[in-house]
Design an enzyme around this catalytic site. Structure first.
Site, short mmCIF file in Angstrom:
data_model
loop_
_atom_site.label_atom_id
_atom_site.label_comp_id
_atom_site.label_asym_id
_atom_site.label_seq_id
_atom_site.Cartn_x
_atom_site.Cartn_y
_atom_site.Cartn_z
N CYS A 323 43.32 -32.59 9.79
CA CYS A 323 44.60 -32.44 10.50
C CYS A 323 44.68 -33.45 11.65
O CYS A 323 44.81 -34.64 11.40
CB CYS A 323 44.78 -30.99 10.97
SG CYS A 323 46.49 -30.57 11.34
N HIS A 422 43.43 -27.37 6.28
CA HIS A 422 42.54 -26.45 7.00
C HIS A 422 41.90 -25.50 5.98
O HIS A 422 42.53 -25.10 5.00
CB HIS A 422 43.31 -25.63 8.02
CG HIS A 422 43.73 -26.42 9.22
ND1 HIS A 422 42.84 -26.92 10.14
CD2 HIS A 422 44.97 -26.79 9.65
CE1 HIS A 422 43.50 -27.56 11.09
NE2 HIS A 422 44.79 -27.50 10.82
#
Length: 475
Positions: A323, A422
């Site tokens: 991310c 994630h």
């Protein structure tokens, strides 16, 4: 409602345990936390985001996570400001003073969620936030006694004896509450006790005589639990495995639960490196997610991480960015709308992937599944929470295929990989394949979901005396 004398007293774990015990007894139970401040979040079944602790509690209750379980989520972006998420969606970025005024509106959202849950479930198990003794925050409170008073909810108060001063915590907290709030507390729970209970008994008798309230349970200190942390980063080094993985603890680190499986993996020696600490030699460096990517990128440069990454790669190490960490590995990050600071700002990335990122106002939230495209193809699943859009150079390979869409990037020399996923390591096959790609010979397969489920059952078993005491109070 479970409230605590301090942050990290064990409220989240106690609520998860009580949810599992209620489920075992055939009671339709649902967790709720009116207001949460955390950078660890989960994507819900209705397309929003909530604190990961509430997602864990939902699992304990046998439910899919829903935004009503955490109607107000605050995600700090600086020491004085936070992104305000209401019913799973970003409402605004506010400083502390503005949010204090906003709480009246936030309380309406909280009560809407509470009513929906009450209409669907027999028991709502509510978690407080911080401590109800924070008298400076009592006006417009929606997180602790303000909520309990509004819905007429009984409260149990939890304190962590391992920190010391447990009796002062209970008595001092009561002294800070109004008379009606004091009456609302039906008993105390002492958490994380280790030792001979007989030595504690005189203190328990004194506390009950002093306050007129019962000690409902003394819960043991349980080691080796695999449960999602609400927010605090566990910085102690984990494991004695043969494969060293290093993660920098950046100021606005988010979703560091990505590394829970690495913390538990028998082959991995996980090191979380804080500010000012020496960067140890590593097989793999993982840059984590960030709530403020540009500020955290600048922080890493100040700490000497740019040179450390290049040295690590020269010696044949591998690098992964997740991310915000993925965005940092690219050529540049631009912020045309002022999402993280001044509008129009552009910052050079570490230049390890041919990727450019543009921060946008709309947050992308989705659960995804697919497979890896680098190393050995393996199943992967998880979730995305990000404000940016990253574009690869035409000749750059993607890292994963998620829901039929290419994601992330892999360098031409196969040393650097970045992704928005994630939970990258959570799927047993993905974790095994990624560790093998990073250089670990014959990595073992680890099932984090099974470990988490076993931990929920362990804490539930330990909390059985508390559940029995609460049932007696109800009768």
């Amino acid at each position: 409602m479970v409230q605590g004398t301090t942050s990290d007293a064990g409220k989240s774990t106690v609520v998860a345990a009580l949810c599992r015990l209620a489920q075992r007894d055939g009671i339709r139970v649902v967790p709720m936390k009116p207001q949460n401040m955390a950078l660890n979040s989960a994507v819900t079944v209705d397309g929003g985001e909530i604190g990961r602790a509430q997602a864990l509690q939902a699992q304990a209750a046998g439910l899919e996570p829903h935004t009503d379980m955490n109607p107000v989520l605050l995600k700090p972006s600086s020491d004085t400001g936070a992104q305000v998420v209401v019913h799973g969606k970003v409402r605004a970025d506010m400083n502390a003073r503005d949010y204090h005024q906003y709480k009246t509106i936030a309380m309406s959202a909280v009560l809407e969620s509470y009513q929906r849950l009450r209409d669907q479930y027999a028991l709502v198990m509510v978690e407080g936030a911080g401590s109800p003794a924070e008298v400076n925050l009592r006006e417009r409170d929606i997180a602790n006694m303000g909520f309990a008073e509004a819905v007429d909810c009984p409260v149990i108060l939890v304190a962590d004896i391992d920190r010391g001063g447990v009796f002062a915590h209970f008595v001092g907290t009561l002294a800070c509450l109004s008379e009606s709030e004091q009456q609302r507390i039906v008993g105390f729970v002492i958490n994380r006790f280790r030792g001979d209970i007989r030595l504690l008994e005189p203190g328990l008798e004194w506390l009950e005589q002093k306050t007129g309230k019962p000690v409902l349970a003394v819960l043991p200190y349980l080691h080796g639990l695999q449960l999602d942390a609400e927010d605090a980063v566990l910085t102690q080094q984990e494991g004695k495995g043969r494969f060293r993985i290093v993660v920098p603890v950046i100021p606005r680190i988010s979703n560091h639960t990505d590394f829970d499986v690495l913390r538990a993996h028998p082959d991995v020696d996980l090191h979380l490196v804080g500010p000012g600490q020496a960067i140890p030699p590593a097989d793999l460096i993982v840059l984590p997610g960030s709530k403020n990517t540009m500020a955290d990128l600048a922080f890493l440069r100040e700490q000497g991480w740019e040179a450390a990454l290049h040295k690590h790669l020269r010696y044949g190490g591998k690098v992964i960015g997740i991310c915000g960490g993925f965005q940092m590995l690219g050529q540049q990050i631009s912020d045309p709308f002022g999402v993280e600071g001044s509008a129009g700002q552009t910052l050079a990335g570490f230049g390890l992937l041919p990727v450019s990122t543009r921060l946008e106002q709309h947050k992308q939230l989705r659960r995804v599944q697919g497979h890896t495209l680098f190393g050995t193809q393996a199943a992967a699943e998880g979730y995305e929470i990000h404000m940016g859009v990253s574009e690869r150079a035409p000749d750059c390979a993607a890292a994963l295929m998620l829901d039929g869409v290419p994601d992330g990037a892999v360098s031409a020399d196969q040393q650097v990989m970045g992704t928005y996923l994630h939970g990258l390591f959570d799927h047993p096959q993905a974790c095994q394949a990624i560790l093998a790609w990073a250089g670990l010979e014959a990595p073992q397969m680890l099932d984090l979901a099974a470990l988490r489920e076993a931990s929920i059952n362990r804490v539930a078993d330990a909390c059985q005396p508390l559940w029995d005491a609460l049932r007696r109070l109800q009768d």
